[in-house]
Design an enzyme around this catalytic site. Sequence first.
Site, PDB file in Angstrom:
ATOM      1  CB  CYS A 106      -0.900  -0.034   1.029  1.00  0.00           C
ATOM      2  SG  CYS A 106      -2.089  -1.687   1.270  1.00  0.00           S
ATOM      3  CG  HIS A 139      -1.937   4.620   4.900  1.00  0.00           C
ATOM      4  ND1 HIS A 139      -1.959   4.399   3.489  1.00  0.00           N
ATOM      5  CD2 HIS A 139      -1.827   3.331   5.490  1.00  0.00           C
ATOM      6  CE1 HIS A 139      -1.967   3.241   3.359  1.00  0.00           C
ATOM      7  NE2 HIS A 139      -2.141   2.519   4.512  1.00  0.00           N
ATOM      8  CD  GLU A 174      -1.885   8.134   8.673  1.00  0.00           C
ATOM      9  OE1 GLU A 174      -1.350   8.745   8.045  1.00  0.00           O
ATOM     10  OE2 GLU A 174      -2.866   7.249   8.570  1.00  0.00           O
ATOM     11  CE  LYS A 200      -5.839   4.276   2.174  1.00  0.00           C
ATOM     12  NZ  LYS A 200      -5.074   5.539   2.305  1.00  0.00           N
ATOM     13  CG  HIS A 258      -6.458   0.665   1.474  1.00  0.00           C
ATOM     14  ND1 HIS A 258      -5.575   1.269   0.738  1.00  0.00           N
ATOM     15  CD2 HIS A 258      -5.748   0.254   2.482  1.00  0.00           C
ATOM     16  CE1 HIS A 258      -4.239   1.063   0.908  1.00  0.00           C
ATOM     17  NE2 HIS A 258      -4.287   0.538   2.306  1.00  0.00           N
ATOM     18  CG  PHE A 306       0.144  -5.891   4.663  1.00  0.00           C
ATOM     19  CD1 PHE A 306      -0.360  -5.109   5.653  1.00  0.00           C
ATOM     20  CD2 PHE A 306      -0.931  -6.629   4.068  1.00  0.00           C
ATOM     21  CE1 PHE A 306      -1.717  -5.171   6.211  1.00  0.00           C
ATOM     22  CE2 PHE A 306      -2.009  -6.845   4.484  1.00  0.00           C
ATOM     23  CZ  PHE A 306      -2.633  -6.225   5.432  1.00  0.00           C
TER      24      PHE A 306
END
Length: 405
Positions: free
Chosen positions: A161, A297, A308, A329, A334, A393
């Site tokens: 991502c 994010h 975050e 998002k 996402h 990830f």
Amino acid sequence: MRRVVVTGLGTINAVGNDKESSFKAICEGECGIDTITLFDPENYSVKIAAEVKNFDPSTVMEAKEVKKADRFIHLGLKAAQEAMNEANFSEDTDMERFGISAASGIGGLPSIEKNSIIIETKGPRRISPFFIPGALVNMLGGFISIAQGTKGPNLSSVTACAAGTHAISEAVKTIMCGGADKMLVVSAECAITGAGVGGFASMKALSTRNDDPKKASRPFDADRDGFIMGEGAAALVLEVYEDAVARGANIYAEIVGFGESGDANHITTPSLDGPARAMKAAYKMAGEPKIDYINAHGTSTPINDKNETAAIKELFGGKENCPPVSSIKGQIGHCLGAAGGIEAVISLMAMRDGIIPPTINYENPDENCDLDVVPNKARKAELNTIMSNSFGFGGTNGVIIFKKI
């Protein structure tokens, strides 16, 4: 080091098939999440996603060629076409000094799934000869380089991502170091398949609000329960500042900072330390300017949003010093490897129009996510410097900072 600016943008996603309609819909809080139509989700625990709608791939490549490329490539071609048209280069542009930096988190998952089924049901002799060249991540750049005639460096980032943001920083490095004068950055993802949704669902990473899809993705909200799969693509044209000025190009912003880091912590659970170090690196490179807005994010997962928030507060020395933060998002889901690219495009349009996109579906405050998240309604603001965050990830993090010229 040479200065790098952005002179063209393009995107396609669940709320719009071009940058202007996308930005308008996102700022108005429209949500593109609905019941999945790309496959039958009847037997799946998650039945919703943010799909691109009303897109005909034959508008960006010949109809007979469509089957040779996976859907993520179709979407990437569309975004690239829009960005290059806006950049409006002359016919005498040196295409040997014009490169591509592409990105995808997974690549041609629909093709992989389809041909895996063919192997099991019909045997290996029935595998499509277009399977491999149409599914490889780097073929995103391959197809687009052919379509646009670029002959410079052809690079690819495959960092989950964070890939879309990493593709931008890789392009900036290439121009700064003299490897090219211009770079087309394209990130694209299409992983809304049985394997994609089923795989993320088995990890308990996805929201299961199947009965209320428009409210399922809720970044920073106390009742968030996972992210929603999205698909789409984005493109940014980058070039040397002096070249852009000389040809009278429209300049969105200069890229003044980028940061990258690794968590070295866990393959899927994000840390606080890794994102914080990436933000600090970008901030330091940019000269520690006043940040007017952060495009987070903001995945709508319990851990990411909490970490975050903490990382942002650490960077700025406390909640009271932090700029407004929002996540889009909730509107487009996402988009995995395309997320950073799409969010960069929306951030630059926010800077252009002086509007901060809202974090929609914010109804129940979380004490661990206590920043100004621009809840539910877009906000007018003077935006001269914007930070955009992407974390993936594998503990891979990317941050980019744009500054108005």
